[in-house]
Design an enzyme around this catalytic site. Structure first.
Site, PDB file in Angstrom:
ATOM      1  N   HIS A   1      21.021  23.960 -33.167  1.00 60.09           N
ATOM      2  CA  HIS A   1      19.749  23.863 -33.876  1.00 60.09           C
ATOM      3  C   HIS A   1      19.461  22.407 -34.175  1.00 60.09           C
ATOM      4  O   HIS A   1      20.385  21.628 -34.416  1.00 60.09           O
ATOM      5  CB  HIS A   1      19.783  24.665 -35.192  1.00 60.09           C
ATOM      6  CG  HIS A   1      18.425  24.973 -35.702  1.00 60.09           C
ATOM      7  ND1 HIS A   1      17.733  24.116 -36.522  1.00 60.09           N
ATOM      8  CD2 HIS A   1      17.610  26.027 -35.472  1.00 60.09           C
ATOM      9  CE1 HIS A   1      16.555  24.640 -36.784  1.00 60.09           C
ATOM     10  NE2 HIS A   1      16.442  25.794 -36.159  1.00 60.09           N
TER      11      HIS A   1
ATOM     12  N   ASP B   1      18.208  33.318 -33.135  1.00 59.46           N
ATOM     13  CA  ASP B   1      18.024  34.139 -31.936  1.00 59.46           C
ATOM     14  C   ASP B   1      19.290  34.852 -31.479  1.00 59.46           C
ATOM     15  O   ASP B   1      19.232  35.714 -30.609  1.00 59.46           O
ATOM     16  CB  ASP B   1      17.499  33.264 -30.782  1.00 59.46           C
ATOM     17  CG  ASP B   1      16.095  32.784 -31.057  1.00 59.46           C
ATOM     18  OD1 ASP B   1      15.261  33.634 -31.396  1.00 59.46           O
ATOM     19  OD2 ASP B   1      15.834  31.575 -30.965  1.00 59.46           O
TER      20      ASP B   1
HETATM   21  N1  COA Z   1      24.938  25.204 -25.718  1.00 56.28           N
HETATM   22  C1  COA Z   1      25.714  24.186 -25.310  1.00 56.28           C
HETATM   23  N2  COA Z   1      25.544  22.935 -25.754  1.00 56.28           N
HETATM   24  C2  COA Z   1      24.573  22.718 -26.643  1.00 56.28           C
HETATM   25  C3  COA Z   1      23.743  23.741 -27.114  1.00 56.28           C
HETATM   26  C4  COA Z   1      23.954  25.023 -26.612  1.00 56.28           C
HETATM   27  N3  COA Z   1      23.209  26.050 -27.040  1.00 56.28           N
HETATM   28  N4  COA Z   1      22.870  23.246 -28.009  1.00 56.28           N
HETATM   29  C5  COA Z   1      23.142  21.933 -28.095  1.00 56.28           C
HETATM   30  N5  COA Z   1      24.168  21.626 -27.278  1.00 56.28           N
HETATM   31  C6  COA Z   1      24.783  20.315 -27.097  1.00 56.28           C
HETATM   32  C7  COA Z   1      23.938  19.474 -26.167  1.00 56.28           C
HETATM   33  O1  COA Z   1      24.330  19.634 -24.828  1.00 56.28           O
HETATM   34  C8  COA Z   1      24.243  18.086 -26.699  1.00 56.28           C
HETATM   35  O2  COA Z   1      25.528  17.742 -26.285  1.00 56.28           O
HETATM   36  P1  COA Z   1      25.860  16.255 -25.823  1.00 56.28           P
HETATM   37  O3  COA Z   1      25.613  15.405 -27.034  1.00 56.28           O
HETATM   38  O4  COA Z   1      27.271  16.346 -25.401  1.00 56.28           O
HETATM   39  O5  COA Z   1      24.908  15.957 -24.716  1.00 56.28           O
HETATM   40  C9  COA Z   1      24.327  18.305 -28.206  1.00 56.28           C
HETATM   41  O6  COA Z   1      24.749  19.652 -28.369  1.00 56.28           O
HETATM   42  C10 COA Z   1      22.980  18.112 -28.918  1.00 56.28           C
HETATM   43  O7  COA Z   1      22.048  19.014 -28.330  1.00 56.28           O
HETATM   44  P2  COA Z   1      20.507  18.706 -28.131  1.00 56.28           P
HETATM   45  O8  COA Z   1      19.991  19.571 -27.048  1.00 56.28           O
HETATM   46  O9  COA Z   1      20.269  17.231 -28.000  1.00 56.28           O
HETATM   47  O10 COA Z   1      19.954  19.170 -29.530  1.00 56.28           O
HETATM   48  P3  COA Z   1      18.434  19.383 -29.877  1.00 56.28           P
HETATM   49  O11 COA Z   1      18.332  19.224 -31.333  1.00 56.28           O
HETATM   50  O12 COA Z   1      17.574  18.541 -29.024  1.00 56.28           O
HETATM   51  O13 COA Z   1      18.159  20.899 -29.425  1.00 56.28           O
HETATM   52  C11 COA Z   1      18.192  23.248 -29.447  1.00 56.28           C
HETATM   53  C12 COA Z   1      18.231  21.977 -30.294  1.00 56.28           C
HETATM   54  C13 COA Z   1      18.057  24.442 -30.355  1.00 56.28           C
HETATM   55  C14 COA Z   1      16.949  23.196 -28.520  1.00 56.28           C
HETATM   56  C15 COA Z   1      19.483  23.343 -28.603  1.00 56.28           C
HETATM   57  O14 COA Z   1      20.592  23.506 -29.459  1.00 56.28           O
HETATM   58  C16 COA Z   1      19.418  24.459 -27.586  1.00 56.28           C
HETATM   59  O15 COA Z   1      18.912  24.250 -26.488  1.00 56.28           O
HETATM   60  N6  COA Z   1      19.946  25.674 -27.924  1.00 56.28           N
HETATM   61  C17 COA Z   1      19.901  26.792 -27.008  1.00 56.28           C
HETATM   62  C18 COA Z   1      18.543  27.455 -27.034  1.00 56.28           C
HETATM   63  C19 COA Z   1      18.307  28.185 -28.342  1.00 56.28           C
HETATM   64  O16 COA Z   1      19.127  28.960 -28.793  1.00 56.28           O
HETATM   65  N7  COA Z   1      17.135  27.958 -28.904  1.00 56.28           N
HETATM   66  C20 COA Z   1      16.714  28.618 -30.119  1.00 56.28           C
HETATM   67  C21 COA Z   1      16.653  27.658 -31.249  1.00 56.28           C
HETATM   68  S1  COA Z   1      16.314  28.485 -32.776  1.00 56.28           S
END
Ligand code: COA
Length: 391
Positions: free
Chosen positions: A276, A327
């Site tokens: 998140h 979710d």
């Molecule tokens: N699975 C695996 N790795 C994840 C992850 C996941 N669900 N969510 C974040 N990470 C990792 C990223 O790869 C990144 O790792 P790194 O620093 O080694 O590259 C780190 O955690 C930070 O993630 P990032 O995508 O930059 O965070 P964000 O704040 O931009 O994105 C979300 C937040 C929610 C979009 C992201 O966690 C995600 O894509 N989750 C899965 C989709 C989801 O469940 N969405 C519903 C949100 S309520």
């Protein structure tokens, strides 16, 4: 300094501007709002002063909608009035039903919802006004119409006749009634109602931000909500709940899902339902959905999906230090209730429309167009070469 001005400078490089925002506007305060407070470190979520746990245990979705729109919980007269207004607004206009009928059955329900919502403004009596009273009436109508649109489209695509809403039922009860065509069990209605409360509002998330950007041009509420639905659809936002269930179904058992998730992580793929932008601990909404998923599984005599989900929590904590989000457990909960996978995200929209509309009202009441800037990283000083001389 403008880019035009910098184009003529000696180095042909843009003059240095303010430093670029962190990627994805992380940590940027986009606006002030009285609607929702999230403490990501403590895992705390507060709507207009009320903790989410207090609301989910002691208030219905209709009461929370009223709270978001009016800033206070309704008394019994105010709640009765709101319920009457919602009941009266639940049937959708004939042209909207005709649009749903015309859509190919393979249309994704989120696309059907977005299309039908956009067309609702055509005959909305308040279409021309963004006044607070007009917006409040539109918020009620949209909230009432979403369950009707979602369930009507689902039945139409399966060759079934849409079921008319029952004015005596709540939003949650009506959704289940119109979906399955029979009056829902009280327990299921309560679970659905709680799920709606948990999804109703969540600060400056992507879809709400999209709604506020659109509303800040002084476009109408239907335009802003249509844009919000489009943003919610993405797998990084509301679309994740469907992806969670698809992953569980594809794997089929606890060991397989663990191996699959390890493999996905080794391929640097995201695991749906985890992580998140704001929460650094357990998402408080996931805590309640976790209990609901377990209870529903036990009631149905099948806790497999719940147990598979549980198995991933320590794994994701250990491997990525990530926690489940809203979710994650909503997926197994909805699936156990017999809800089709591609309606999971529309249910999210059915709840979040209350938050979106509250934000749109807040934006319209104290508006300034939202127009940030960017850091230009492209070239300057290029000259147009005649087309026959270009490589
Ligand atoms: N699975 C695996 N790795 C994840 C992850 C996941 N669900 N969510 C974040 N990470 C990792 C990223 O790869 C990144 O790792 P790194 O620093 O080694 O590259 C780190 O955690 C930070 O993630 P990032 O995508 O930059 O965070 P964000 O704040 O931009 O994105 C979300 C937040 C929610 C979009 C992201 O966690 C995600 O894509 N989750 C899965 C989709 C989801 O469940 N969405 C519903 C949100 S309520």
């Amino acid at each position: 300094m403008s880019q035009t001005a910098t184009a003529s400078n000696a180095s042909n490089k843009p003059a240095s501007a303010a430093p670029a925002s962190p990627g994805g506007l992380q940590g940027v305060v986009a606006t002030s709002s009285e609607l929702c407070m999230i403490d990501g470190e403590a895992g705390r979520l507060v709507h207009r002063g009320y903790e989410i746990g207090d609301l989910v245990e002691n208030a219905t979705f209709e009461e929370v909608a009223y709270l978001l729109w009016e800033g206070k919980l309704p008394n019994s007269t105010e709640l009765a009035t709101l319920k009457n207004q919602l009941a009266a607004a639940m049937p959708i206009p004939r042209h909207d039903m005709a649009i749903l009928e015309a859509l190919p059955p393979k249309t994704q329900p989120m696309d059907a919802l977005r299309t039908a919502t956009s067309s609702l403004c055509a005959i909305d009596p308040d279409e021309d006004s963004n006044d607070s009273d007009a917006n409040r009436r539109k918020a009620v109508r949209l909230t009432a119409q979403f369950p009707t649109i979602i369930t009507a489209f689902h039945r139409l695509r399966n060759g079934q006749k849409p079921v008319d809403p029952d004015p005596s039922l709540s939003i949650a009860g009506n959704f289940l009634y119109m979906l399955f065509g029979k009056r829902p069990h009280e327990t299921l209605t309560r679970v659905m109602d709680a799920a709606l409360v948990l999804h109703a509002e969540h600060g400056m998330n992507a879809s709400t931000f999209a709604a506020r950007v659109i509303a800040a041009t002084m476009a109408d509420m239907h335009a802003a909500v249509t844009g919000a639905i489009a943003a919610l659809k993405g797998p990084l936002h509301g679309g994740a709940n469907q992806d969670v269930m698809e992953l569980l179904l594809e794997c089929g058992d606890e060991n397989t899902v663990e191996a699959k998730v390890r493999q996905m992580l080794s391929q640097k793929r995201k695991i749906p339902g985890f992580g998140h932008r704001v929460y650094r601990t357990f998402d408080p909404r996931a805590t309640f959905l976790r209990k609901m998923s377990k209870q529903l599984g036990q009631d149905a005599g099948n806790t497999k999906w719940y147990e598979m989900s549980e198995r991933l929590i320590p794994l994701m904590k250990q491997e990525k230090n990530l926690n489940p989000n809203v979710d994650f457990f909503s997926a197994s909960a909805y699936y156990t209730m017999g809800i089709p996978l591609d309606l999971f995200t529309p249910i999210f929209a059915m709840a979040r429309v209350t938050g979106w509309t509250a934000h749109i009202m807040e934006q319209h009441a104290n508006n300034r167009i939202i127009r940030p800037t960017d850091e230009y990283t492209g070239p300057l000083g290029l000259k147009v070469v005649p087309i026959d001389q270009r490589t």
